[in-house]
Design a protein around this motif. Structure first.
Motif, mmCIF file in Angstrom:
data_model
loop_
_atom_site.group_PDB
_atom_site.id
_atom_site.type_symbol
_atom_site.label_atom_id
_atom_site.label_comp_id
_atom_site.label_asym_id
_atom_site.label_seq_id
_atom_site.Cartn_x
_atom_site.Cartn_y
_atom_site.Cartn_z
ATOM 1 N N CYS A 8 32.213 69.428 20.783
ATOM 2 C CA CYS A 8 32.409 68.927 19.418
ATOM 3 C C CYS A 8 31.045 68.511 18.895
ATOM 4 O O CYS A 8 30.331 67.731 19.529
ATOM 5 C CB CYS A 8 33.366 67.739 19.399
ATOM 6 N N ILE A 9 30.684 69.060 17.744
ATOM 7 C CA ILE A 9 29.357 68.847 17.167
ATOM 8 C C ILE A 9 29.510 68.397 15.716
ATOM 9 O O ILE A 9 30.351 68.902 14.988
ATOM 10 C CB ILE A 9 28.524 70.149 17.208
ATOM 11 N N ASP A 15 28.539 67.216 1.087
ATOM 12 C CA ASP A 15 29.110 65.958 0.632
ATOM 13 C C ASP A 15 29.318 64.933 1.729
ATOM 14 O O ASP A 15 29.440 63.744 1.440
ATOM 15 C CB ASP A 15 30.457 66.222 -0.067
ATOM 16 N N ASP A 16 29.404 65.357 2.965
ATOM 17 C CA ASP A 16 29.731 64.448 4.053
ATOM 18 C C ASP A 16 29.502 65.169 5.378
ATOM 19 O O ASP A 16 29.072 66.316 5.415
ATOM 20 C CB ASP A 16 31.195 64.012 3.918
ATOM 21 N N GLU A 17 29.868 64.512 6.431
ATOM 22 C CA GLU A 17 29.748 65.065 7.768
ATOM 23 C C GLU A 17 30.762 66.191 7.982
ATOM 24 O O GLU A 17 31.897 66.126 7.519
ATOM 25 C CB GLU A 17 30.020 63.920 8.753
ATOM 26 N N ILE A 18 30.314 67.212 8.689
ATOM 27 C CA ILE A 18 31.190 68.302 9.127
ATOM 28 C C ILE A 18 31.269 68.204 10.645
ATOM 29 O O ILE A 18 30.246 68.068 11.321
ATOM 30 C CB ILE A 18 30.631 69.676 8.719
ATOM 31 N N VAL A 19 32.495 68.257 11.173
ATOM 32 C CA VAL A 19 32.694 68.212 12.614
ATOM 33 C C VAL A 19 33.376 69.512 13.030
ATOM 34 O O VAL A 19 34.403 69.883 12.452
ATOM 35 C CB VAL A 19 33.565 67.004 13.038
ATOM 36 N N VAL A 20 32.782 70.185 14.001
ATOM 37 C CA VAL A 20 33.364 71.430 14.503
ATOM 38 C C VAL A 20 33.572 71.340 16.010
ATOM 39 O O VAL A 20 32.832 70.633 16.703
ATOM 40 C CB VAL A 20 32.501 72.671 14.176
ATOM 41 N N ARG A 21 34.597 72.043 16.475
ATOM 42 C CA ARG A 21 34.798 72.211 17.913
ATOM 43 C C ARG A 21 34.548 73.686 18.209
ATOM 44 O O ARG A 21 35.188 74.554 17.621
ATOM 45 C CB ARG A 21 36.205 71.817 18.330
ATOM 46 N N VAL A 22 33.607 73.921 19.109
ATOM 47 C CA VAL A 22 33.223 75.283 19.462
ATOM 48 C C VAL A 22 33.617 75.524 20.913
ATOM 49 O O VAL A 22 33.265 74.739 21.793
ATOM 50 C CB VAL A 22 31.705 75.500 19.272
ATOM 51 N N THR A 23 34.343 76.609 21.131
ATOM 52 C CA THR A 23 34.713 77.007 22.488
ATOM 53 C C THR A 23 33.817 78.175 22.891
ATOM 54 O O THR A 23 33.682 79.142 22.137
ATOM 55 C CB THR A 23 36.191 77.431 22.560
ATOM 56 N N VAL A 24 33.203 78.039 24.054
ATOM 57 C CA VAL A 24 32.308 79.072 24.580
ATOM 58 C C VAL A 24 32.884 79.558 25.897
ATOM 59 O O VAL A 24 33.126 78.765 26.815
ATOM 60 C CB VAL A 24 30.877 78.515 24.773
ATOM 61 N N ASP A 25 33.156 80.858 25.981
ATOM 62 C CA ASP A 25 33.666 81.497 27.190
ATOM 63 C C ASP A 25 32.591 82.415 27.742
ATOM 64 O O ASP A 25 32.168 83.355 27.056
ATOM 65 C CB ASP A 25 34.907 82.351 26.878
ATOM 66 N N VAL A 32 35.797 78.780 16.844
ATOM 67 C CA VAL A 32 35.142 77.712 16.090
ATOM 68 C C VAL A 32 36.201 77.110 15.177
ATOM 69 O O VAL A 32 36.815 77.817 14.387
ATOM 70 C CB VAL A 32 33.956 78.230 15.242
ATOM 71 N N GLU A 33 36.410 75.809 15.332
ATOM 72 C CA GLU A 33 37.395 75.102 14.516
ATOM 73 C C GLU A 33 36.696 73.992 13.740
ATOM 74 O O GLU A 33 35.958 73.209 14.332
ATOM 75 C CB GLU A 33 38.461 74.465 15.394
ATOM 76 N N VAL A 34 36.950 73.916 12.450
ATOM 77 C CA VAL A 34 36.422 72.823 11.644
ATOM 78 C C VAL A 34 37.436 71.689 11.725
ATOM 79 O O VAL A 34 38.561 71.813 11.250
ATOM 80 C CB VAL A 34 36.187 73.254 10.180
ATOM 81 N N LEU A 35 37.040 70.587 12.367
ATOM 82 C CA LEU A 35 37.941 69.458 12.572
ATOM 83 C C LEU A 35 37.896 68.464 11.423
ATOM 84 O O LEU A 35 38.886 67.799 11.141
ATOM 85 C CB LEU A 35 37.594 68.740 13.876
ATOM 86 N N LYS A 36 36.728 68.358 10.796
ATOM 87 C CA LYS A 36 36.568 67.407 9.690
ATOM 88 C C LYS A 36 35.581 67.981 8.697
ATOM 89 O O LYS A 36 34.531 68.497 9.080
ATOM 90 C CB LYS A 36 36.047 66.068 10.216
ATOM 91 N N GLN A 37 35.930 67.890 7.424
ATOM 92 C CA GLN A 37 35.004 68.276 6.366
ATOM 93 C C GLN A 37 35.467 67.618 5.080
ATOM 94 O O GLN A 37 36.648 67.338 4.917
ATOM 95 C CB GLN A 37 34.909 69.795 6.227
ATOM 96 N N ASN A 38 34.530 67.367 4.209
ATOM 97 C CA ASN A 38 34.844 66.789 2.903
ATOM 98 C C ASN A 38 34.019 67.522 1.846
ATOM 99 O O ASN A 38 33.442 66.905 0.959
ATOM 100 C CB ASN A 38 34.554 65.287 2.903
ATOM 101 N N GLU A 39 33.970 68.845 1.980
ATOM 102 C CA GLU A 39 33.145 69.643 1.080
ATOM 103 C C GLU A 39 33.868 69.872 -0.247
ATOM 104 O O GLU A 39 35.068 69.656 -0.371
ATOM 105 C CB GLU A 39 32.800 70.975 1.742
ATOM 106 N N THR A 40 33.117 70.327 -1.228
ATOM 107 C CA THR A 40 33.652 70.543 -2.567
ATOM 108 C C THR A 40 34.640 71.699 -2.576
ATOM 109 O O THR A 40 34.330 72.802 -2.112
ATOM 110 C CB THR A 40 32.495 70.845 -3.552
#
Length: 93
Positions: A8-9, A15-25, A32-40
């Protein structure tokens, strides 16, 4: 032996913090999943919806950075790329 890691990065979007979860195999991005965003809405949000699938299968910083960003959402696109690069590098550690 299959090696899978999830990272999780956080990065700064427009506009704000973006949080993504990246799975690497086995050294390649598998999700790649966007867990949090507050973009326009209508500008940055499309980048958070469209870019994650474009990273799947990539395995180098150069390949991630070569993905075309979403027009009008350069800051959000770049934040996603940075987050995915950081996750990949950490997973390969």
């Amino acid at each position: 032996l299959r090696r899978q890691r999830q990272m999780c990065i956080r990065d700064r979007g427009m506009d704000d913090e973006i949080v993504v979860r990246v799975t690497v195999d086995d050294g390649k991005i598998s999700q790649v999943e966007v867990l949090k965003q507050n973009e326009t809405e209508g500008i940055g949000v499309p980048a958070t919806e469209q870019l994650p699938e474009k990273f799947v299968g990539l395995d180098t910083e150069e390949a991630i950075n070569a993905v075309d960003g979403i027009s009008g959402a350069t800051i959000t696109s770049n934040a996603l790329k940075r987050a995915v690069v950081n996750a990949l590098l950490q997973a390969k550690g």
